[in-house]
Design a protein around this motif. Sequence first.
Motif, short mmCIF file in Angstrom:
data_model
loop_
_atom_site.label_atom_id
_atom_site.label_comp_id
_atom_site.label_asym_id
_atom_site.label_seq_id
_atom_site.Cartn_x
_atom_site.Cartn_y
_atom_site.Cartn_z
N LEU A 46 91.03 102.09 69.63
CA LEU A 46 90.12 102.90 68.63
C LEU A 46 90.35 102.71 67.18
CD1 LEU A 46 87.23 104.11 69.05
CD2 LEU A 46 88.46 106.38 69.33
N TYR A 47 91.60 102.87 67.02
CA TYR A 47 91.81 102.86 65.40
C TYR A 47 91.69 101.56 64.79
CZ TYR A 47 94.52 102.72 61.12
OH TYR A 47 95.01 102.69 59.65
N ARG A 48 91.92 100.41 65.65
CA ARG A 48 91.93 99.11 65.05
C ARG A 48 90.27 98.83 64.94
NH1 ARG A 48 93.87 93.96 68.20
NH2 ARG A 48 93.35 95.49 69.75
N LYS A 49 89.50 99.25 66.17
CA LYS A 49 87.94 99.04 65.78
C LYS A 49 87.31 99.85 64.66
CE LYS A 49 87.27 98.24 70.91
NZ LYS A 49 88.38 97.63 71.06
N LYS A 50 87.77 101.03 64.56
CA LYS A 50 87.18 101.82 63.43
C LYS A 50 87.63 101.09 62.15
CE LYS A 50 87.10 106.40 61.28
NZ LYS A 50 87.50 107.77 61.37
N LYS A 51 88.92 100.55 61.97
CA LYS A 51 89.24 100.08 60.66
C LYS A 51 88.16 98.64 60.40
CE LYS A 51 93.31 98.22 58.63
NZ LYS A 51 94.87 97.97 58.84
N LYS A 52 88.04 98.16 61.85
CA LYS A 52 87.18 96.74 61.53
C LYS A 52 85.64 97.27 61.18
CE LYS A 52 86.06 92.83 64.29
NZ LYS A 52 86.19 92.00 65.65
N PHE A 53 85.16 98.28 62.03
CA PHE A 53 83.99 98.77 61.52
C PHE A 53 83.68 99.19 60.03
CE2 PHE A 53 83.31 100.55 66.14
CZ PHE A 53 82.36 99.46 66.38
N LEU A 54 84.68 99.86 59.42
CA LEU A 54 84.78 100.22 57.94
C LEU A 54 84.82 98.96 57.14
CD1 LEU A 54 86.86 103.24 58.15
CD2 LEU A 54 84.47 103.26 57.88
N LYS A 55 85.48 97.93 57.52
CA LYS A 55 85.68 96.54 56.80
C LYS A 55 84.45 95.99 56.81
CE LYS A 55 87.84 92.17 56.58
NZ LYS A 55 88.84 91.42 57.62
N GLU A 56 83.75 96.03 58.15
CA GLU A 56 82.18 95.44 58.07
C GLU A 56 81.36 96.17 57.30
OE1 GLU A 56 80.96 92.39 59.36
OE2 GLU A 56 82.98 92.15 59.64
N LEU A 57 81.39 97.70 57.18
CA LEU A 57 80.45 98.24 56.44
C LEU A 57 80.47 98.08 55.03
CD1 LEU A 57 78.68 100.83 56.24
CD2 LEU A 57 80.62 102.49 56.21
N LYS A 58 81.79 97.78 54.54
CA LYS A 58 82.07 97.68 53.05
C LYS A 58 81.24 96.28 52.49
CE LYS A 58 85.87 97.72 49.61
NZ LYS A 58 85.25 98.65 48.68
N ARG A 59 81.47 95.27 53.68
CA ARG A 59 80.88 94.12 53.56
C ARG A 59 79.18 94.31 53.47
NH1 ARG A 59 82.30 89.17 57.08
NH2 ARG A 59 83.96 88.58 55.72
N TYR A 60 78.93 95.23 54.47
CA TYR A 60 77.45 95.12 54.38
C TYR A 60 76.98 95.85 53.08
CZ TYR A 60 73.24 97.83 55.95
OH TYR A 60 71.98 98.19 56.06
N GLN A 61 77.67 96.97 52.69
CA GLN A 61 77.32 97.57 51.54
C GLN A 61 77.15 96.86 50.31
OE1 GLN A 61 80.11 100.75 51.73
NE2 GLN A 61 78.81 102.26 52.82
N ASN A 62 78.15 95.72 50.06
CA ASN A 62 78.41 94.67 49.09
C ASN A 62 77.14 93.93 49.14
OD1 ASN A 62 80.73 95.93 47.94
ND2 ASN A 62 81.96 94.49 49.03
N SER A 63 76.68 93.44 50.43
CA SER A 63 75.47 92.58 50.38
C SER A 63 74.42 93.34 50.14
CB SER A 63 75.30 92.18 51.95
OG SER A 63 76.61 91.46 52.52
N ALA A 64 74.34 94.87 50.66
CA ALA A 64 72.92 95.43 50.36
C ALA A 64 72.86 95.62 48.80
CB ALA A 64 73.19 96.70 51.01
N LYS A 65 73.94 95.71 48.04
CA LYS A 65 73.85 96.12 46.57
C LYS A 65 73.24 94.77 46.22
CE LYS A 65 77.47 97.92 45.14
NZ LYS A 65 78.61 98.00 44.61
N TYR A 66 73.74 93.44 46.48
CA TYR A 66 73.26 92.25 46.13
C TYR A 66 71.78 91.97 46.47
CZ TYR A 66 72.07 87.35 45.79
OH TYR A 66 71.54 85.96 45.57
N VAL A 67 71.21 92.36 47.52
CA VAL A 67 70.01 92.28 47.94
C VAL A 67 69.20 93.17 47.08
CG1 VAL A 67 68.24 92.62 49.68
CG2 VAL A 67 70.37 91.50 50.08
N LYS A 68 69.57 94.50 46.77
CA LYS A 68 68.85 95.34 45.89
C LYS A 68 68.59 95.02 44.63
CE LYS A 68 71.34 98.84 47.10
NZ LYS A 68 72.13 100.44 47.23
N SER A 69 69.64 94.08 44.09
CA SER A 69 69.58 93.52 42.62
C SER A 69 68.57 92.12 42.58
CB SER A 69 70.93 93.49 42.15
OG SER A 69 71.74 92.43 42.90
N ASN A 70 68.46 91.87 43.82
CA ASN A 70 67.94 90.42 43.70
C ASN A 70 66.38 90.64 44.30
OD1 ASN A 70 67.03 87.63 44.24
ND2 ASN A 70 68.92 87.16 45.09
#
Length: 186
Positions: A151-175
């Motif tokens: 579970l710890y490894r999965k949570k870490k992977k989820f949080l990594k994907e969330l960070k990538r998602y948020q960076n992508s969302a920030k890009y989309v908001k500005s575009n």
Amino acid sequence: SILCMMVFLGPEGVNIRRTLKELGEKTSLKNCIKYSLIGSFFSSITPAASGGQPMQIYYMHKDGISVAHSTLALLINLTSMQITTISLAIFSLIVNYKFMNRVLIILFCIGIFLNASALAMLLISIISRRISKALIEFVVKILKFFKVKNLYRKKKKFLKELKRYQNSAKYVKSNKKLMAKIFITT
């Protein structure tokens, strides 16, 4: 009906491809139309049309597309569809107002309210970091309840994907041009 499905699936595939391309993912129009078909099929056979987007994300991930990027692409696509639905409903009401009776106006208002609520939730999920993080915590609690291993490894992977998602969302908001193209294609 087949022609109407093609008219729907083609532009949806174009929108998915456009968004994924802007997010740095490499995919073909053929694959994006395949993802549209997958979404349509699984939405048709699952209760409350709940299986379409998860299966689209699964098949995109299987083809090497980031879960964060595929999720964001589908959320943007769904958001543009909600905006189009609400806009067409309001336009229809204006054009056909003389045919509306009291019951239809009440149903119309309920429909607009529900679609506007769904649109608000979609926009919040695209924009809000706190809500996105809360969703991950909720998923982790569910996984803990079912005693999922690593579970710890999965949570870490989820949080990594969330960070990538948020960076992508920030890009989309500005575009803004990307959002305009997707809205027009929808």
